[in-house]
Enzyme design. Structure first.
Site, PDB file in Angstrom:
ATOM      1  CB  SER A  53      -0.907   0.017   1.228  1.00 42.61           C
ATOM      2  OG  SER A  53      -1.600  -1.200   1.339  1.00 42.61           O
TER       3      SER A  53
HETATM    4  N1  SAH Z   1      -0.860  -4.910   3.963  1.00 47.33           N
HETATM    5  C1  SAH Z   1      -0.047  -5.258   2.817  1.00 47.33           C
HETATM    6  C2  SAH Z   1      -0.710  -4.915   1.482  1.00 47.33           C
HETATM    7  C3  SAH Z   1      -1.973  -5.642   1.287  1.00 47.33           C
HETATM    8  S1  SAH Z   1      -2.325  -6.118  -0.368  1.00 47.33           S
HETATM    9  C4  SAH Z   1       1.336  -4.630   2.915  1.00 47.33           C
HETATM   10  O1  SAH Z   1       1.603  -3.905   3.882  1.00 47.33           O
HETATM   11  O2  SAH Z   1       2.157  -4.886   2.022  1.00 47.33           O
HETATM   12  C5  SAH Z   1      -3.674  -7.193   0.024  1.00 47.33           C
HETATM   13  C6  SAH Z   1      -3.236  -8.587   0.406  1.00 47.33           C
HETATM   14  O3  SAH Z   1      -4.404  -9.268   0.869  1.00 47.33           O
HETATM   15  C7  SAH Z   1      -2.729  -9.402  -0.794  1.00 47.33           C
HETATM   16  O4  SAH Z   1      -1.450  -9.887  -0.514  1.00 47.33           O
HETATM   17  C8  SAH Z   1      -3.752 -10.511  -0.913  1.00 47.33           C
HETATM   18  O5  SAH Z   1      -3.197 -11.735  -1.346  1.00 47.33           O
HETATM   19  C9  SAH Z   1      -4.288 -10.621   0.498  1.00 47.33           C
HETATM   20  N2  SAH Z   1      -5.612 -11.245   0.621  1.00 47.33           N
HETATM   21  C10 SAH Z   1      -6.670 -11.123  -0.221  1.00 47.33           C
HETATM   22  N3  SAH Z   1      -7.708 -11.855   0.227  1.00 47.33           N
HETATM   23  C11 SAH Z   1      -7.296 -12.460   1.389  1.00 47.33           C
HETATM   24  C12 SAH Z   1      -7.912 -13.357   2.293  1.00 47.33           C
HETATM   25  N4  SAH Z   1      -9.158 -13.802   2.132  1.00 47.33           N
HETATM   26  N5  SAH Z   1      -7.199 -13.777   3.366  1.00 47.33           N
HETATM   27  C13 SAH Z   1      -5.914 -13.360   3.556  1.00 47.33           C
HETATM   28  N6  SAH Z   1      -5.285 -12.509   2.723  1.00 47.33           N
HETATM   29  C14 SAH Z   1      -5.951 -12.067   1.642  1.00 47.33           C
END
Ligand code: SAH
Length: 215
Positions: A53
């Site tokens: 992000s």
């Molecule tokens: N917080 C992260 C960025 C998030 S991007 C950082 O600091 O880098 C969103 C992430 O959520 C992705 O890696 C995606 O694979 C994950 N995601 C999506 N759906 C999910 C779920 N149901 N359970 C766990 N993770 C999930």
């Protein structure tokens, strides 16, 4: 521009949050090819088609989560592990879950190298968490959900706060803050014990159900 100054200009005022943002080297969480942009206020691509992000959004969500040092925090969507690292400077314990094993493994390694010993990274589906994880004072969802599942709200302790980007995939979402009210609160029957606020328009990759089959 200096990273703290950039965040202050965008309106981040909480000193503890600014300090935590300063303490976590974002360059260690981005892909080598984007390292020059590690301290620019932009989201960047990471493995598995996901993104780390934008720093302002990380700082803003952290500020709006209203953390206390003793809090137990759950993050859904580990991605690079950057947000979890920031949270780990401000809370007692962070559990972060990611549906891609590759991302979870890499994040765990980075966090270990940085000695963030109060973070646990799990490969798990945020829509279907093991009961043993227990309750959390704070929950931060960093992937877009069409709605926040009741099961996730039920993870909150009394007075617990959950932040989640809510809205359609690919479009703009609204960052929602949901607070669990005390059980005897008068407004309980109407709101099922939760108070909801809309904070900011954001754009996140979608939350998908199930552990990813692709690594
Ligand atoms: N917080 C992260 C960025 C998030 S991007 C950082 O600091 O880098 C969103 C992430 O959520 C992705 O890696 C995606 O694979 C994950 N995601 C999506 N759906 C999910 C779920 N149901 N359970 C766990 N993770 C999930």
């Amino acid at each position: 521009m200096n990273f703290q100054l950039l965040l202050r200009r965008r309106g981040i005022v909480d000193h503890a949050v600014l300090k935590a943002m300063d303490e976590v080297p974002r360059e260690d969480f981005v892909e080598p090819i984007t390292r020059d942009d590690a301290y620019a206020d932009v989201a960047l691509p990471i493995a598995c088609g996901q993104t780390i992000s934008q720093p302002f959004v990380v700082a803003y969500m952290t500020e709006q989560l209203q953390l206390r040092r003793y809090h137990r925090v759950l993050e859904i969507g580990t991605g690079s592990g950057y947000q979890a690292a920031v949270l780990s400077h401000l809370a007692a314990e962070v559990v972060t879950v990611e549906r891609y094993r590759t991302l979870a493994d890499r994040a765990r390694l980075r966090l270990r190298r940085l000695a963030r010993d109060n973070v646990e990274v799990l490969t798990a589906d945020g829509f279907d968490l093991p009961d043993e994880l227990g309750l959390f004072d704070r929950v931060m969802v960093t992937a877009a959900m069409e709605e926040v599942p009741e099961s996730l709200k039920e993870r909150l302790t009394k007075d617990g706060v959950l932040l989640a980007p809510v809205g359609p995939d690919g479009g703009v979402q609204v960052l929602m803050r949901i607070r669990r009210r005390a059980p005897d609160s008068a407004a309980d029957s109407a709101s099922q014990g939760f108070a909801t606020e809309e904070l900011l328009e954001v754009r996140f990759v979608p939350a998908l159900k199930g552990i990813a089959r692709q690594l």
